[in-house]
Design a protein around this motif. Structure first.
Motif, PDB file in Angstrom:
ATOM      1  N   UNK A 425       0.840  -1.188   0.000  1.00  0.00           N
ATOM      2  CA  UNK A 425       0.000   0.000   0.000  1.00  0.00           C
ATOM      3  C   UNK A 425       0.881   1.246   0.000  1.00  0.00           C
ATOM      4  N   UNK A 426       0.410   2.292  -0.666  1.00  0.00           N
ATOM      5  CA  UNK A 426       1.130   3.562  -0.731  1.00  0.00           C
ATOM      6  C   UNK A 426       0.108   4.682  -0.889  1.00  0.00           C
ATOM      7  N   UNK A 427       0.557   5.917  -0.730  1.00  0.00           N
ATOM      8  CA  UNK A 427      -0.360   7.050  -0.788  1.00  0.00           C
ATOM      9  C   UNK A 427      -0.212   7.805  -2.096  1.00  0.00           C
ATOM     10  N   UNK A 428      -1.349   8.127  -2.709  1.00  0.00           N
ATOM     11  CA  UNK A 428      -1.402   8.893  -3.943  1.00  0.00           C
ATOM     12  C   UNK A 428      -2.772   9.563  -4.026  1.00  0.00           C
ATOM     13  N   UNK A 429      -2.819  10.812  -4.520  1.00  0.00           N
ATOM     14  CA  UNK A 429      -4.058  11.597  -4.584  1.00  0.00           C
ATOM     15  C   UNK A 429      -4.677  11.783  -3.192  1.00  0.00           C
ATOM     16  N   UNK A 430      -3.841  11.713  -2.164  1.00  0.00           N
ATOM     17  CA  UNK A 430      -4.362  11.836  -0.814  1.00  0.00           C
ATOM     18  C   UNK A 430      -5.130  10.623  -0.337  1.00  0.00           C
ATOM     19  N   UNK A 431      -5.042   9.503  -1.090  1.00  0.00           N
ATOM     20  CA  UNK A 431      -5.753   8.275  -0.755  1.00  0.00           C
ATOM     21  C   UNK A 431      -4.774   7.110  -0.676  1.00  0.00           C
ATOM     22  N   UNK A 432      -5.168   6.074   0.067  1.00  0.00           N
ATOM     23  CA  UNK A 432      -4.358   4.860   0.136  1.00  0.00           C
ATOM     24  C   UNK A 432      -4.593   4.019  -1.109  1.00  0.00           C
ATOM     25  N   UNK A 433      -3.526   3.667  -1.810  1.00  0.00           N
ATOM     26  CA  UNK A 433      -3.590   2.838  -3.009  1.00  0.00           C
ATOM     27  C   UNK A 433      -3.008   1.459  -2.694  1.00  0.00           C
ATOM     28  N   UNK A 434      -3.389   0.467  -3.483  1.00  0.00           N
ATOM     29  CA  UNK A 434      -2.926  -0.906  -3.247  1.00  0.00           C
ATOM     30  C   UNK A 434      -2.382  -1.507  -4.537  1.00  0.00           C
ATOM     31  N   UNK A 435      -1.188  -2.076  -4.449  1.00  0.00           N
ATOM     32  CA  UNK A 435      -0.562  -2.794  -5.562  1.00  0.00           C
ATOM     33  C   UNK A 435      -0.438  -4.260  -5.193  1.00  0.00           C
ATOM     34  N   UNK A 436      -0.873  -5.142  -6.092  1.00  0.00           N
ATOM     35  CA  UNK A 436      -0.786  -6.577  -5.877  1.00  0.00           C
ATOM     36  C   UNK A 436      -0.015  -7.197  -7.040  1.00  0.00           C
TER      37      UNK A 436
END
Length: 563
Positions: A425-436
């Motif tokens: 998980x990382x932060x982008x656009x002020x939101x938590x994003x998820x990479x799988x």
């Protein structure tokens, strides 16, 4: 014997670990009125350690290193609770917790989940090293539906799931036949059928028929992700169907359960279960015996299922697990009927000498490692060592059994595979994003022996009178795949998913196709390699806590089957 030896080894390891316990954190979970809260999840944040509260709300965490931790407590219907604490070596700390009710649904690893009709649910956006957002999916919660679990009654289990077609071809409940999207339900072969996330079919690429179905008395839920699951699980048109077994009870050292059922047509079913948690170890095991005469003539069945799961928290970041499952069946097959005989008596049978048998052994190893608070790894290694055996009079149903030599067919399956997944998980656009992301390797071999001349008897005898088969084929499938998929959250309502999967499949076939006038007909060895790149996009928009719109596009292909 493999099952017994593995059980004894795990028991010895478990016993030795109990003798070396360290510090303890214990307490009681209650609500605002002081009533005990059962089933709350108590987790040491940033570790793999966790337990659940018992019937009286009590919990106990044992044998974790001294230091400072954040304790997180969660349960659907209550607000999350967290608090930092410190513990010294050999210390026993008491910490009672009061939870506040909340309508927002939370769980250990998911942000939210939507509820449907009783027994039906949806998967959270991200869970268990996979992305579910933007995909049509269902969760069937077995404990919340009224169904005949002793007989694995598929129509009662899947009947309320939209778009699922059901094919009941026997009265034993041994083999499951379901499909989606209008595809064939034959032994669920259009699904990628898994148990606890790993393959349980002979070969997902070449022979995906589901001869093994776990007893539904031990299944916690059935997860279905339609065709859009191809990026993470492979290209089957029907998508994924995953049986999630009951996990070890984290609220007690030992629990036992026995369910015994008798019914019409000589039915007897005995399901027996144990499980518990002690320190760094947790375990579960079950054994089921089911037999009966079926509702038709010549419909006898006799099955045995056994399963063992042991997990060990090697450290605060690393959890190791081992599972093994064994099944054997003895099934008499009454055969079909012409329309005239069916109208006369649908329970009659003209096949008294047809038998079917499927010994099945599935071992699996797993490991989960927390690289950081935002990144974790999962590794599974699994195998299938199984057989498909049949003997009987195999002519069309309008031909009467001549009581001569029966035909014997025998398949031997030897498969093994491994999957490595990374969730970040990382932060982008002020939101938590998820990479799988993930890697997969699979090797499946099928040794097929058909058209053997069997005995003239009527029992389950797979011996061949002349000692050989006229058809002897060898199939091998090797599959290497890699995938990546990302959830892009733009705000609390709208998200997009995008990903790709790269597939390489190498299939080989050789052997003897037939014997004509005493001369073996040998096939020219065939080898084929295929490479594919699959793309997928998805979108999801939340109107509220229980209403959402979603759409997706994904690519898939139908593997070349050897059926």
């Amino acid at each position: 014997m493999r099952f017994v030896y593995s059980f004894l080894i795990c028991t010895i390891l478990f016993s030795s670990e109990v003798l070396a316990q360290k510090n303890i954190l214990r307490g009681k979970i209650s609500d605002e009125n002081g009533n005990p809260v059962q089933g709350a999840s108590i987790l040491l944040n940033g570790t793999v350690r966790g337990v659940q509260s018992d019937l009286k709300g009590n919990y106990e965490l044992k044998d974790f290193p001294s230091g400072t931790y954040e304790l997180i407590v969660s349960l659907v219907g209550f607000q999350n609770w967290s608090q930092e604490f410190s513990i010294e070596e050999g210390e026993t700390k008491e910490l009672d917790i009061s939870l506040v009710e909340d309508e927002y649904l939370l769980s250990e690893f998911s942000v939210s989940a939507s509820r449907g009709i009783r027994g039906q649910d949806r998967l959270p956006e991200v869970s268990d090293f996979r992305i579910n957002a933007g995909k049509k999916n269902e969760v069937i919660r077995i404990a919340e539906i009224d169904a005949n679990l002793a007989m694995n009654n598929s129509r009662q289990v899947f009947g309320r799931t939209p778009g699922i077609s059901i094919w009941e071809n026997d009265g034993s409940g041994i083999q499951l036949g379901v499909a989606s999207r209008g595809l064939s339900p034959n032994r669920s072969w259009e699904f990628n059928v898994r148990m606890n996330g790993y393959d349980i079919t002979p070969d997902p690429m070449g022979y995906p028929e589901a001869y093994f179905t776990p007893p539904l008395e031990v299944v916690e839920q059935i997860e279905i992700i339609r065709g859009a699951s191809s990026l993470q699980y492979g290209p089957q048109f029907g998508g994924l169907m995953n049986f999630v077994l009951r996990k070890p009870d984290k609220s007690t050292r030992f629990t036992a359960e026995s369910i015994n059922t008798v019914g019409s047509n000589g039915l007897f079913s005995s399901f027996n279960y144990i499980g518990g948690t002690e320190g760094k170890w947790n375990y579960t095991a079950y054994y089921q015996k089911r037999r009966g005469d079926g509702w038709r003539e010549n419909g006898f069945f006799n099955t045995d299922h056994a399963h063992l799961e042991v997990n060990y928290a090697a450290s605060n970041r690393l959890k190791l697990g081992y599972e093994m499952t064994y099944m054997t069946t003895e099934t008499q097959q009454p055969g079909g009927l012409p329309d005239s005989q069916f109208a006369e008596n649908s329970q009659q049978s003209t096949r008294s000498r047809n038998w079917f048998n499927t010994p099945w052994f599935i071992p699996a190893f797993s490991a989960e490692y927390l690289v950081s608070p935002n990144t974790k790894l999962s590794w599974k290694a699994f195998g299938t060592f199984a057989e498909r055996n049949s003997v009987g009079f195999m002519r069309p149903i309008n031909q009467e059994d001549d009581l001569g030599n029966r035909q014997v067919d025998r398949d031997y399956y030897t498969t093994y595979g491994s999957e490595l997944r990374l969730s970040s998980t990382y932060e982008l656009f002020g939101q938590e994003q998820t990479l799988m992301t993930g890697l997969r390797y699979f090797n499946g071999n099928i040794d097929r022996n058909q058209r053997g001349v069997g005995t003239t008897g009527s029992d389950m005898d797979f011996s061949v009178t002349d000692g050989d088969f006229s058809r002897k084929l060898d199939y091998t499938n090797r599959n290497i795949a890699a995938f990546a998929e990302n959830v892009f959250r733009f705000n609390d309502q709208f998200l997009l998913t995008a990903g790709l999967r790269v597939e390489n499949i190498r299939s080989e076939n050789q052997g003897q196709f037939n014997v004509i006038n005493g001369v073996p007909q040998i096939l020219e060895p065939i080898s084929r390699s295929r490479n594919f790149v699959l793309f997928g996009l998805g979108a999801e928009y939340h109107l509220g806590k229980s209403t959402e719109f979603y759409a997706n596009f994904s690519q898939a292909y139908r593997p070349v089957l050897i059926s």
